[in-house]
Design a protein around this motif. Structure first.
Motif, PDB file in Angstrom:
ATOM      1  N   GLN A  97      14.666 -30.191 -47.207  1.00 32.87           N
ATOM      2  CA  GLN A  97      15.676 -29.404 -47.889  1.00 32.87           C
ATOM      3  C   GLN A  97      17.055 -29.781 -47.346  1.00 32.87           C
ATOM      4  N   ALA A  98      18.038 -29.870 -48.250  1.00 32.39           N
ATOM      5  CA  ALA A  98      19.362 -30.343 -47.846  1.00 32.39           C
ATOM      6  C   ALA A  98      19.988 -29.452 -46.784  1.00 32.39           C
ATOM      7  N   GLN A  99      19.824 -28.126 -46.899  1.00 32.93           N
ATOM      8  CA  GLN A  99      20.424 -27.230 -45.919  1.00 32.93           C
ATOM      9  C   GLN A  99      19.736 -27.350 -44.558  1.00 32.93           C
ATOM     10  N   ASP A 100      18.457 -27.747 -44.546  1.00 32.44           N
ATOM     11  CA  ASP A 100      17.759 -27.950 -43.274  1.00 32.44           C
ATOM     12  C   ASP A 100      18.273 -29.200 -42.564  1.00 32.44           C
ATOM     13  N   VAL A 101      18.585 -30.228 -43.346  1.00 29.21           N
ATOM     14  CA  VAL A 101      19.200 -31.426 -42.753  1.00 29.21           C
ATOM     15  C   VAL A 101      20.568 -31.073 -42.161  1.00 29.21           C
ATOM     16  N   LEU A 144      21.783 -31.622 -38.419  1.00 29.17           N
ATOM     17  CA  LEU A 144      22.981 -32.389 -38.073  1.00 29.17           C
ATOM     18  C   LEU A 144      23.884 -31.587 -37.132  1.00 29.17           C
ATOM     19  N   LEU A 145      24.022 -30.303 -37.405  1.00 29.15           N
ATOM     20  CA  LEU A 145      24.805 -29.453 -36.513  1.00 29.15           C
ATOM     21  C   LEU A 145      24.170 -29.435 -35.128  1.00 29.15           C
ATOM     22  N   ALA A 146      22.861 -29.347 -35.088  1.00 31.20           N
ATOM     23  CA  ALA A 146      22.157 -29.357 -33.805  1.00 31.20           C
ATOM     24  C   ALA A 146      22.322 -30.689 -33.086  1.00 31.20           C
ATOM     25  N   LEU A 147      22.409 -31.788 -33.842  1.00 33.64           N
ATOM     26  CA  LEU A 147      22.622 -33.103 -33.233  1.00 33.64           C
ATOM     27  C   LEU A 147      23.948 -33.130 -32.477  1.00 33.64           C
ATOM     28  N   THR A 148      25.010 -32.650 -33.123  1.00 30.75           N
ATOM     29  CA  THR A 148      26.306 -32.609 -32.451  1.00 30.75           C
ATOM     30  C   THR A 148      26.245 -31.698 -31.239  1.00 30.75           C
ATOM     31  N   ALA A 149      25.717 -30.493 -31.406  1.00 36.59           N
ATOM     32  CA  ALA A 149      25.680 -29.534 -30.307  1.00 36.59           C
ATOM     33  C   ALA A 149      24.828 -30.033 -29.146  1.00 36.59           C
ATOM     34  N   THR A 150      23.677 -30.599 -29.442  1.00 37.02           N
ATOM     35  CA  THR A 150      22.763 -31.030 -28.390  1.00 37.02           C
ATOM     36  C   THR A 150      23.297 -32.233 -27.634  1.00 37.02           C
ATOM     37  N   SER A 151      23.877 -33.199 -28.358  1.00 43.76           N
ATOM     38  CA  SER A 151      24.425 -34.370 -27.675  1.00 43.76           C
ATOM     39  C   SER A 151      25.599 -33.977 -26.786  1.00 43.76           C
ATOM     40  N   THR A 155      17.174 -24.418 -41.662  1.00 48.19           N
ATOM     41  CA  THR A 155      16.273 -24.337 -40.510  1.00 48.19           C
ATOM     42  C   THR A 155      16.221 -25.694 -39.818  1.00 48.19           C
ATOM     43  N   LEU A 156      16.396 -25.689 -38.524  1.00 50.93           N
ATOM     44  CA  LEU A 156      16.351 -26.910 -37.723  1.00 50.93           C
ATOM     45  C   LEU A 156      15.011 -27.627 -37.901  1.00 50.93           C
ATOM     46  N   ILE A 157      15.063 -28.956 -38.028  1.00 50.80           N
ATOM     47  CA  ILE A 157      13.868 -29.791 -38.136  1.00 50.80           C
ATOM     48  C   ILE A 157      13.687 -30.516 -36.800  1.00 50.80           C
ATOM     49  N   PRO A 158      12.843 -30.008 -35.890  1.00 51.73           N
ATOM     50  CA  PRO A 158      12.748 -30.572 -34.538  1.00 51.73           C
ATOM     51  C   PRO A 158      12.411 -32.060 -34.492  1.00 51.73           C
ATOM     52  N   SER A 159      11.488 -32.503 -35.340  1.00 55.51           N
ATOM     53  CA  SER A 159      11.085 -33.914 -35.298  1.00 55.51           C
ATOM     54  C   SER A 159      12.225 -34.834 -35.702  1.00 55.51           C
ATOM     55  N   LEU A 160      13.028 -34.404 -36.670  1.00 54.70           N
ATOM     56  CA  LEU A 160      14.160 -35.208 -37.114  1.00 54.70           C
ATOM     57  C   LEU A 160      15.231 -35.258 -36.033  1.00 54.70           C
TER      58      LEU A 160
END
Length: 371
Positions: A265-269, A273-280, A223-228
């Motif tokens: 949770q490791a899978q949430d990170v 991380l996937l969202a970081l690549t996609a969003t940037s 699950t995406l962690i918005p604050s992170l």
């Protein structure tokens, strides 16, 4: 100096690429006369020992000059092996090859200090293969005030530009880089958007034992962690205007681990991380090619279906495809590009786009190592 005795009859060029992901080396056999075409390809993986050595060289350590020289020699042995494999697959002789275009392995990229370092003993590679080598492509652009990267947008321009469509080309290797090709010959832009696979691969390896998250399945379980994500996206690099480039000097495990990830949770990170690549990536497209009608993906990250879906969700008006749709295999596109750069060198033609790298002008890129 560009050699004056290069044969005009030899039209076959080999391109080699070992990228930030540190998985191995891609090789392509190509021709550019009369048009760009790949004729064969080959790949060999890096063994764990070499990968570990290369990874360690991205940070300062004792005796690193000796270690980098050793690594350069080891790399050249691997490069020679993949060249021999490629020649055998294509049933082509070494003497039929005009040159090998060898990117080398980036271990430091600091254009802010006026240098970039791609190791790989080009003289040894020429000796082992009996084929001239063109290497050190990035240094001349940096000497001319540029970033030395990305260099592939000039090749993307040749392959994918359209008179009628606004086209983006996104290479997702360890680092992701975007080429913006406006319809009808508008200003080409190209730059690194930030992490591609390297942080996802690191986190996946640490927590699952697998070198990468196949198809993004593990990330999809989280699950995406918005604050992170917001914290990561606040980094200054994401807000710099082009020209800009980056690498493991900036985005690395130490940077990632500094964010107190033990609380998640490791899978949430991984999902974040996937969202970081996609969003940037998506933010870069929205700012620099807002009218993009199609975005072609290439590189290892193009196989990450979860990543592709996330990018598509952020760019609903842009068709997300892969360069393979155009007949250009995405897994070997960068090797193809460095074959092209070697061809340009041998034809005494420039290889950079100053508006992309920030160099003072167009330059012939590379250094020549005769067989």
């Amino acid at each position: 100096m560009v050699p004056s005795n290069i044969s005009s009859e030899q039209k076959l060029v080999i391109g080699l690429m070992s990228g930030t992901s540190l998985d191995g080396v891609d090789a392509v056999l190509a021709t550019f006369d009369p048009a760009p075409q790949t004729l064969a390809d080959a790949y060999i993986p890096f063994d764990a020992e070499l990968k570990s050595l290369l990874l360690s060289l991205n940070t300062a350590q004792p005796d690193e000059l000796h270690l980098s020289a050793r690594a350069a020699n080891e790399l050249s042995i691997r490069y020679a092996e993949v060249v021999q494999l490629l020649l055998a697959k294509a049933n082509v002789r070494a003497e039929d090859i005009l040159a090998i275009g060898n990117h080398g392995q980036t271990i430091r990229h600091r254009p802010d200090y006026g240098y970039t370092l791609q190791i790989g003993n080009h003289a040894l590679l020429a000796e082992l293969t009996g084929i001239p080598v063109v290497g050190d492509f990035r240094s001349r652009d940096i000497a001319a005030g540029g970033q030395g990267a990305p260099l592939v947008p000039a090749f993307h321009l040749n392959l994918f530009a359209s008179d009628t469509q606004h086209v983006g080309v996104l290479n997702i290797g360890g680092i992701a880089n975007l080429t913006c090709l406006p319809a009808g010959g508008g200003m080409v832009r190209g730059f690194d958007t930030g992490p591609g696979n390297l942080l996802m691969d690191y986190w996946c390896g640490k927590h699952t034992g697998f070198p990468y998250d196949k198809a993004g399945a593990w990330a999809k379980s989280g699950t995406l962690i918005p604050s992170l994500l917001a914290d990561w996206l606040a980094h200054a690099f994401f807000h710099l205007p082009p020209p800009k480039s980056t690498g493991r000097d900036l985005f690395n495990p130490a940077w990632l681990e500094s964010h107190e990830l033990h609380q998640y949770q490791a899978q949430d990170v991984q999902a974040t991380l996937l969202a970081l690549t996609a969003t940037s990536v998506a933010n870069s497209v929205k700012i620099h090619l807002p009218e993009a009608e199609i975005l072609y993906l290439c590189g290892g990250g193009a196989h990450n279906m979860a990543l592709r879906e996330h990018i598509a969700s952020l760019l609903p008006d842009t068709h997300i495809g892969v360069t393979d749709d155009t007949g250009v295999p995405g897994d070997t596109l960068e090797a193809f590009a460095f074959a092209w750069l070697a061809w340009r060198f041998c034809q005494r033609q420039t290889g950079n786009l100053p508006q992309v790298t920030g160099a003072r002008g167009e330059r012939i890129l590379g250094a020549y190592f005769p067989a």
